[in-house]
Design a protein around this motif. Structure first.
Motif, mmCIF file in Angstrom:
data_model
loop_
_atom_site.group_PDB
_atom_site.id
_atom_site.type_symbol
_atom_site.label_atom_id
_atom_site.label_comp_id
_atom_site.label_asym_id
_atom_site.label_seq_id
_atom_site.Cartn_x
_atom_site.Cartn_y
_atom_site.Cartn_z
ATOM 1 N N SER A 163 0.674 -1.178 0.105
ATOM 2 C CA SER A 163 0.050 0.048 -0.026
ATOM 3 C C SER A 163 0.917 1.309 0.113
ATOM 4 C CB SER A 163 -0.821 -0.063 1.430
ATOM 5 O OG SER A 163 -1.794 -1.054 1.059
ATOM 6 N N GLU A 164 0.371 2.230 -0.726
ATOM 7 C CA GLU A 164 1.065 3.544 -0.422
ATOM 8 C C GLU A 164 0.520 4.221 0.614
ATOM 9 O OE1 GLU A 164 0.339 7.764 -2.746
ATOM 10 O OE2 GLU A 164 1.055 6.093 -4.029
ATOM 11 N N ILE A 165 1.332 4.967 1.509
ATOM 12 C CA ILE A 165 1.154 5.374 2.795
ATOM 13 C C ILE A 165 1.386 6.972 3.006
ATOM 14 C CG2 ILE A 165 1.410 5.126 5.391
ATOM 15 C CD1 ILE A 165 2.453 2.317 4.730
ATOM 16 N N GLU A 166 0.156 7.296 3.245
ATOM 17 C CA GLU A 166 0.240 9.003 3.429
ATOM 18 C C GLU A 166 0.170 9.222 4.973
ATOM 19 O OE1 GLU A 166 -1.779 13.006 1.827
ATOM 20 O OE2 GLU A 166 -2.043 11.145 0.921
ATOM 21 N N GLU A 167 0.749 10.010 5.640
ATOM 22 C CA GLU A 167 0.495 10.470 6.967
ATOM 23 C C GLU A 167 0.255 12.056 7.098
ATOM 24 O OE1 GLU A 167 2.455 6.901 9.503
ATOM 25 O OE2 GLU A 167 3.295 8.627 9.692
ATOM 26 N N ASN A 168 -0.842 12.373 7.762
ATOM 27 C CA ASN A 168 -0.907 13.925 7.981
ATOM 28 C C ASN A 168 -1.266 14.084 9.609
ATOM 29 O OD1 ASN A 168 -1.228 14.907 5.405
ATOM 30 N ND2 ASN A 168 -3.121 13.660 5.494
ATOM 31 N N ARG A 169 -0.056 14.927 9.929
ATOM 32 C CA ARG A 169 -0.281 15.370 11.433
ATOM 33 C C ARG A 169 -0.964 16.627 11.600
ATOM 34 N NH1 ARG A 169 4.062 11.666 10.929
ATOM 35 N NH2 ARG A 169 4.551 10.306 12.722
ATOM 36 N N ASN A 170 -1.458 16.967 12.439
ATOM 37 C CA ASN A 170 -2.388 18.194 12.604
ATOM 38 C C ASN A 170 -2.427 18.795 14.013
ATOM 39 O OD1 ASN A 170 -3.623 18.648 9.445
ATOM 40 N ND2 ASN A 170 -3.874 16.300 10.277
ATOM 41 N N TYR A 171 -1.624 19.733 14.283
ATOM 42 C CA TYR A 171 -1.810 20.359 15.607
ATOM 43 C C TYR A 171 -2.717 21.339 16.027
ATOM 44 C CZ TYR A 171 2.609 17.774 14.775
ATOM 45 O OH TYR A 171 3.569 16.784 14.445
ATOM 46 N N PHE A 172 -3.462 21.339 16.901
ATOM 47 C CA PHE A 172 -4.426 22.311 17.220
ATOM 48 C C PHE A 172 -4.239 23.108 18.643
ATOM 49 C CE2 PHE A 172 -6.600 19.818 14.231
ATOM 50 C CZ PHE A 172 -7.543 20.618 13.650
ATOM 51 N N GLU A 173 -4.229 24.216 18.503
ATOM 52 C CA GLU A 173 -3.924 25.196 19.899
ATOM 53 C C GLU A 173 -5.422 25.994 20.076
ATOM 54 O OE1 GLU A 173 -0.017 27.486 21.188
ATOM 55 O OE2 GLU A 173 -1.442 28.795 19.719
ATOM 56 N N LYS A 174 -5.783 25.633 21.221
ATOM 57 C CA LYS A 174 -7.054 26.316 21.805
ATOM 58 C C LYS A 174 -8.274 26.208 20.595
ATOM 59 C CE LYS A 174 -4.904 29.796 24.597
ATOM 60 N NZ LYS A 174 -4.711 31.292 24.692
ATOM 61 N N GLY A 175 -8.138 24.998 19.927
ATOM 62 C CA GLY A 175 -9.184 24.563 18.925
ATOM 63 C C GLY A 175 -8.946 25.137 17.510
ATOM 64 N N LYS A 176 -7.907 25.726 17.199
ATOM 65 C CA LYS A 176 -7.557 26.297 15.995
ATOM 66 C C LYS A 176 -6.235 25.547 15.435
ATOM 67 C CE LYS A 176 -9.183 30.891 16.152
ATOM 68 N NZ LYS A 176 -8.919 32.276 16.062
ATOM 69 N N LEU A 177 -6.292 25.195 14.078
ATOM 70 C CA LEU A 177 -5.088 24.299 13.644
ATOM 71 C C LEU A 177 -3.815 25.323 13.608
ATOM 72 C CD1 LEU A 177 -4.218 21.695 12.340
ATOM 73 C CD2 LEU A 177 -5.100 22.684 10.158
ATOM 74 N N LEU A 178 -3.003 24.973 14.184
ATOM 75 C CA LEU A 178 -1.640 25.530 14.374
ATOM 76 C C LEU A 178 -0.703 25.367 13.326
ATOM 77 C CD1 LEU A 178 0.288 27.725 15.920
ATOM 78 C CD2 LEU A 178 0.824 25.820 17.350
#
Length: 216
Positions: A163-178
């Motif tokens: 499989s081709e693997i893609e990873e997305n890391r998303n960091y939120f600060e006080k409910g907003k994507l930082l």
């Protein structure tokens, strides 16, 4: 009399064909169920977040520490599972993890013939803190076995390990994507438009899952 004979024959053939179709569908669903259970993307466990660069290091540190704390929990006070409907062709499942009455983590799995997605939502002080999205795109459809490979003069059958693997890391600060990191990207900061769209996407999905959790 002859007309009645052919009519009866037609009904018999149609019934047999329908029976075979139903059997095939049931077999396919059974096979998919077995494969879904055995070919699941692994959840994060006792895992540190990968620091790709030094961008926003101090502000990302509590988010990363919270991610490690939650995914290192071995025994949960409560784990609840619910089916996700209408989001993918092959269905999905949400799992809600609580510790001492507090929701800490949600995982959402969506399945398809050509891949699957695992999205992990981590909470900090009751708010969305980190979203880890893992996308697997299969090399061939899930039901594409060696027989199908030979019939199509192909060189590959379905293989989860390819499989081709893609990873997305998303960091939120006080409910907003930082900040966001994509494994297929060069590592440069994304545009503000991209951040806005991703914040909307994950926030809406998160709210849908919270709603699903509260449904009886």
């Amino acid at each position: 009399m002859k007309t009645y004979f052919f009519y009866t024959l037609f009904i018999l053939i149609a019934s047999v064909s329908l029976s075979h179709a139903e059997t095939y569908t049931k077999d396919k669903e059974k096979l998919f169920s077995i494969q879904s259970d055995t070919l699941k993307i692994k959840e994060s466990f006792n895992q540190d977040d990968t620091s790709v660069n030094e961008f926003l290091t101090d502000r990302l540190k509590p988010i990363r520490s919270n991610f490690k704390r939650i995914n290192s929990i071995k025994k949960w006070s409560s784990i609840k599972k619910k089916d996700i409907e209408g989001e993918s062709a092959e269905g999905g499942e949400a799992v809600f993890y609580e510790q001492k009455g507090r929701l800490e983590k949600i995982t959402a799995r969506l399945y398809g013939e050509m891949g699957q997605v695992l999205t992990e939502y981590y909470l900090l002080n009751g708010k969305l803190s980190f979203v880890f999205e893992k996308i697997y795109t299969y090399n061939r459809p899930m039901f594409y076995d060696t027989k199908a490979m030979k019939e199509n003069n192909d060189t590959e059958a379905f293989d989860f390990e390819k499989s081709e693997i893609e990873e997305n890391r998303n960091y939120f600060e006080k409910g907003k994507l930082l900040h966001a990191i994509n494994s297929l990207d060069c590592g440069a900061p994304f545009s503000s438009d991209y951040i806005t769209e991703e914040q909307k996407r994950f926030s809406e999905s998160f709210q849908k899952l919270l709603k699903l959790k509260n449904e009886k």
